[in-house]
Motif scaffolding. Structure first.
Motif, PDB file in Angstrom:
ATOM      1  N   SER A 203       0.826  -1.217   0.000  1.00 29.09           N
ATOM      2  CA  SER A 203       0.000   0.000   0.000  1.00 29.09           C
ATOM      3  C   SER A 203       0.855   1.260   0.000  1.00 29.09           C
ATOM      4  N   ILE A 204       2.003   1.201   0.670  1.00 32.79           N
ATOM      5  CA  ILE A 204       2.913   2.351   0.677  1.00 32.79           C
ATOM      6  C   ILE A 204       3.419   2.615  -0.739  1.00 32.79           C
ATOM      7  N   ILE A 205       3.759   1.554  -1.476  1.00 32.66           N
ATOM      8  CA  ILE A 205       4.221   1.707  -2.861  1.00 32.66           C
ATOM      9  C   ILE A 205       3.094   2.251  -3.740  1.00 32.66           C
ATOM     10  N   ILE A 206       1.882   1.716  -3.573  1.00 34.18           N
ATOM     11  CA  ILE A 206       0.731   2.188  -4.347  1.00 34.18           C
ATOM     12  C   ILE A 206       0.475   3.674  -4.078  1.00 34.18           C
ATOM     13  N   PHE A 207       0.522   4.054  -2.804  1.00 31.84           N
ATOM     14  CA  PHE A 207       0.302   5.458  -2.423  1.00 31.84           C
ATOM     15  C   PHE A 207       1.373   6.355  -3.040  1.00 31.84           C
ATOM     16  N   PHE A 208       2.618   5.911  -2.990  1.00 34.57           N
ATOM     17  CA  PHE A 208       3.716   6.688  -3.560  1.00 34.57           C
ATOM     18  C   PHE A 208       3.551   6.839  -5.069  1.00 34.57           C
ATOM     19  N   LEU A 209       3.227   5.745  -5.766  1.00 34.37           N
ATOM     20  CA  LEU A 209       3.090   5.787  -7.218  1.00 34.37           C
ATOM     21  C   LEU A 209       1.932   6.682  -7.654  1.00 34.37           C
ATOM     22  N   SER A 210       0.773   6.529  -7.003  1.00 37.11           N
ATOM     23  CA  SER A 210      -0.377   7.346  -7.398  1.00 37.11           C
ATOM     24  C   SER A 210      -0.100   8.829  -7.158  1.00 37.11           C
ATOM     25  N   ASN A 211       0.600   9.144  -6.069  1.00 34.44           N
ATOM     26  CA  ASN A 211       0.966  10.545  -5.815  1.00 34.44           C
ATOM     27  C   ASN A 211       1.955  11.051  -6.854  1.00 34.44           C
ATOM     28  N   LEU A 212       2.886  10.192  -7.238  1.00 33.02           N
ATOM     29  CA  LEU A 212       3.848  10.583  -8.272  1.00 33.02           C
ATOM     30  C   LEU A 212       3.136  10.904  -9.578  1.00 33.02           C
ATOM     31  N   PHE A 213       2.193  10.052  -9.979  1.00 32.35           N
ATOM     32  CA  PHE A 213       1.437  10.292 -11.203  1.00 32.35           C
ATOM     33  C   PHE A 213       0.662  11.611 -11.121  1.00 32.35           C
ATOM     34  N   MET A 214       0.043  11.861  -9.962  1.00 32.77           N
ATOM     35  CA  MET A 214      -0.760  13.088  -9.828  1.00 32.77           C
ATOM     36  C   MET A 214       0.115  14.332  -9.745  1.00 32.77           C
ATOM     37  N   ILE A 215       1.267  14.226  -9.109  1.00 31.85           N
ATOM     38  CA  ILE A 215       2.186  15.372  -9.045  1.00 31.85           C
ATOM     39  C   ILE A 215       2.652  15.749 -10.447  1.00 31.85           C
ATOM     40  N   LEU A 218      -0.984  16.836 -12.502  1.00 29.60           N
ATOM     41  CA  LEU A 218      -1.958  17.823 -12.021  1.00 29.60           C
ATOM     42  C   LEU A 218      -1.251  19.035 -11.408  1.00 29.60           C
ATOM     43  N   LYS A 219      -1.376  20.143 -12.079  1.00 30.21           N
ATOM     44  CA  LYS A 219      -0.702  21.375 -11.638  1.00 30.21           C
ATOM     45  C   LYS A 219      -1.182  21.814 -10.266  1.00 30.21           C
ATOM     46  N   PHE A 220      -2.497  21.743 -10.009  1.00 32.91           N
ATOM     47  CA  PHE A 220      -3.034  22.199  -8.721  1.00 32.91           C
ATOM     48  C   PHE A 220      -2.494  21.346  -7.583  1.00 32.91           C
ATOM     49  N   TYR A 221      -2.266  20.061  -7.842  1.00 32.59           N
ATOM     50  CA  TYR A 221      -1.782  19.156  -6.792  1.00 32.59           C
ATOM     51  C   TYR A 221      -0.333  19.471  -6.437  1.00 32.59           C
ATOM     52  N   ARG A 222       0.460  19.814  -7.437  1.00 36.13           N
ATOM     53  CA  ARG A 222       1.851  20.232  -7.174  1.00 36.13           C
ATOM     54  C   ARG A 222       1.876  21.468  -6.299  1.00 36.13           C
ATOM     55  N   ASN A 374      -3.041  11.603 -20.975  1.00 36.52           N
ATOM     56  CA  ASN A 374      -3.766  12.667 -20.272  1.00 36.52           C
ATOM     57  C   ASN A 374      -2.849  13.512 -19.391  1.00 36.52           C
ATOM     58  N   ILE A 375      -1.810  12.916 -18.843  1.00 40.95           N
ATOM     59  CA  ILE A 375      -0.863  13.665 -18.011  1.00 40.95           C
ATOM     60  C   ILE A 375      -0.201  14.785 -18.808  1.00 40.95           C
ATOM     61  N   PHE A 376       0.157  14.500 -20.043  1.00 40.55           N
ATOM     62  CA  PHE A 376       0.928  15.470 -20.823  1.00 40.55           C
ATOM     63  C   PHE A 376       0.053  16.386 -21.681  1.00 40.55           C
ATOM     64  N   ARG A 377      -1.243  16.403 -21.387  1.00 41.03           N
ATOM     65  CA  ARG A 377      -2.080  17.430 -21.995  1.00 41.03           C
ATOM     66  C   ARG A 377      -1.753  18.764 -21.351  1.00 41.03           C
ATOM     67  N   TYR A 382     -11.878  19.738 -16.245  1.00 42.65           N
ATOM     68  CA  TYR A 382     -12.641  18.941 -15.266  1.00 42.65           C
ATOM     69  C   TYR A 382     -12.556  17.462 -15.615  1.00 42.65           C
ATOM     70  N   GLN A 383     -12.865  17.162 -16.871  1.00 37.50           N
ATOM     71  CA  GLN A 383     -12.877  15.775 -17.326  1.00 37.50           C
ATOM     72  C   GLN A 383     -11.483  15.166 -17.226  1.00 37.50           C
ATOM     73  N   ASN A 384     -10.480  15.910 -17.647  1.00 37.09           N
ATOM     74  CA  ASN A 384      -9.110  15.426 -17.653  1.00 37.09           C
ATOM     75  C   ASN A 384      -8.623  15.113 -16.236  1.00 37.09           C
ATOM     76  N   ILE A 385      -9.006  15.922 -15.253  1.00 31.41           N
ATOM     77  CA  ILE A 385      -8.591  15.703 -13.863  1.00 31.41           C
ATOM     78  C   ILE A 385      -9.146  14.387 -13.339  1.00 31.41           C
ATOM     79  N   MET A 386     -10.426  14.132 -13.563  1.00 34.49           N
ATOM     80  CA  MET A 386     -11.024  12.891 -13.058  1.00 34.49           C
ATOM     81  C   MET A 386     -10.469  11.661 -13.779  1.00 34.49           C
ATOM     82  N   ILE A 387     -10.150  11.816 -15.060  1.00 33.64           N
ATOM     83  CA  ILE A 387      -9.533  10.709 -15.792  1.00 33.64           C
ATOM     84  C   ILE A 387      -8.156  10.409 -15.211  1.00 33.64           C
TER      85      ILE A 387
END
Length: 428
Positions: A203-215, A218-222, A374-377, A382-387
């Protein structure tokens, strides 16, 4: 009718906490609604992604039922395969609910996730309090909170976390909009604390990876994570964790390092996990095309053709002498037997063979391709964030090189297809 279905879907995170019965019943009800919506075949036919999704997963469902029929113990194998299709139709029913009632569902789902995260977090803190102030309280370095012996608190938080972040940011509820950045930081810390204190290394690895993808995506998350207030909050948490979480820290760091590197060399995860993988590989080697059948790993892992023994020890009497049975020393053997290989890729190739692997690799390549596309758009709509948050959750969960739950387990499939339905509705 629709109100009941909307509440059942939106309350899925809470129903999972209550146990398998209510979450399973909810899944079946929404799956029946999904089957009912096949009457809108033109809508399905015109949505390319939905059409491909249904075709592949229904085909996979039929394939594993056929495998079960030819497996060594069909009556056991059918327990995993016969009703697997319910998850596919659960996703279809959820998809139709989302495209018709998305605003209401997202509002209820946001409340549901915030409430469930607070419940899990509070229960973990209570258990930590017992562990710290009552030395006689038994614990193996994992805090399970409200999930008790199931040990899925970290898994639950890490997998739903990206969806919660997306919903908080996009919410138009006045009080949440007013405190949006503070809520994002608060739930990041709640999730980080919960995942680390759970002691679940996957779960720690999953949490780290998902945060890495969102960072990255997603500009707002950074902006939320990399500011003075957030950094200070994280530092305070690390101090808290170093004081109260010594046993968990030892398990997550030192025990893991000791298991990966021991006197015999380098292991994959742990000697026990490595033995699972070797056993699964032995099964695949003997049954390359179709595998041994769904749910068959647990029944055949001690077969002489597949078993892998990684350690053994002599058994002694209370007086220190070796135990003998029929004139031979009694030896306890440690092997790779378990209910499943604890890795999705290993389970797929051992139980469904190369044919099943084709389904799996197609899914992995598709979700990773979609995520990075979607990351590199340039703009986060709104739609892109949820995707992105949905795919970040799926990609981190399906990461092929970490231990995992059983691929055919009810809890994990409810999660998978719940997230898939969000992706499908946003993709439309």
């Amino acid at each position: 009718m629709y109100s009941i279905l909307i509440y059942l879907f939106s309350l899925t995170p809470i129903l999972i906490i209550t146990g398998p019965f209510l979450s399973g019943l909810s899944t079946v009800i929404i799956a029946i609604y999904g089957i009912y919506n096949f009457r809108y075949f033109n809508i399905i036919k015109d949505n390319k992604i939905l059409k491909v999704f249904l075709f592949l997963f229904i085909l996979f469902s039929v394939y594993i039922i056929i495998l079960s029929f030819f497996s060594p113990i069909p009556e056991e194998s059918y327990k995993s395969s016969l009703f697997y299709f319910r998850f596919v139709f659960f996703a279809l029913g959820s998809y139709f609910l989302m495209i018709n009632f998305k605003d209401k569902i997202y509002k209820l789902l946001l409340y549901s996730l915030m409430f469930s995260f607070c419940i899990v977090f509070t229960s973990i803190l209570i258990e930590l309090f017992c562990l710290y102030f009552y030395p006689k309280y038994e614990n193996d370095g994992q805090l399970t909170g409200i999930f008790f012996s199931e040990k899925i608190a970290g898994s639950y938080i890490s997998r739903f976390f990206p969806i919660l972040i997306g919903l908080i940011y996009l919410s138009n509820i006045k009080i949440i909009t007013k405190h949006k950045n503070n809520l994002l930081i608060i739930f990041f810390l709640i999730s980080l604390i919960s995942v680390l204190l759970s002691g679940e290394r996957t779960s720690i690895i999953i949490f780290f990876l998902s945060n890495l993808f969102m960072i990255i995506g997603l500009k707002f998350y950074r902006k939320v994570l990399f500011n003075k207030k957030s950094i200070l909050s994280i530092l305070i948490f690390l101090i808290f964790f170093s004081i109260f979480g010594n046993r968990i820290f030892d398990r997550v760091i030192y025990k893991t390092l000791n298991q990966i590197k021991d006197t015999d060399g380098i292991n994959i995860f742990t000697p026990h996990h490595e033995s699972h993988l070797i056993t699964a590989y032995n099964m695949f080697s003997e049954n390359k095309i179709f595998g041994i059948g769904p749910r068959m790993f647990r029944f055949l892992c001690d077969n002489d053709k597949y078993i892998h023994i990684y350690d053994y020890e002599l058994q002694y009497r209370n007086n220190g002498t070796v135990k003998f049975v029929e004139g031979k020393p009694l030896v306890k053997y440690y092997n790779g037997c378990s209910t499943h290989p604890h890795n999705v890729l290993a389970q797929i190739i051992s139980e469904t063979g190369l044919v099943g692997f084709i389904f799996y690799i197609y899914l992995i390549l598709f979700i990773y391709f979609e995520l990075f596309k979607n990351i590199f758009r340039k703009k986060n709509s709104y739609q892109n964030i949820m995707i992105i948050v949905a795919l970040a959750s799926l990609c981190s969960s399906f990461f092929p090189f970490i231990p995992s739950n059983s691929f055919f387990g009810s809890y994990i499939n409810i999660f998978y297809f719940f997230i898939i339905s969000i992706y499908l509705s946003e993709k439309k």
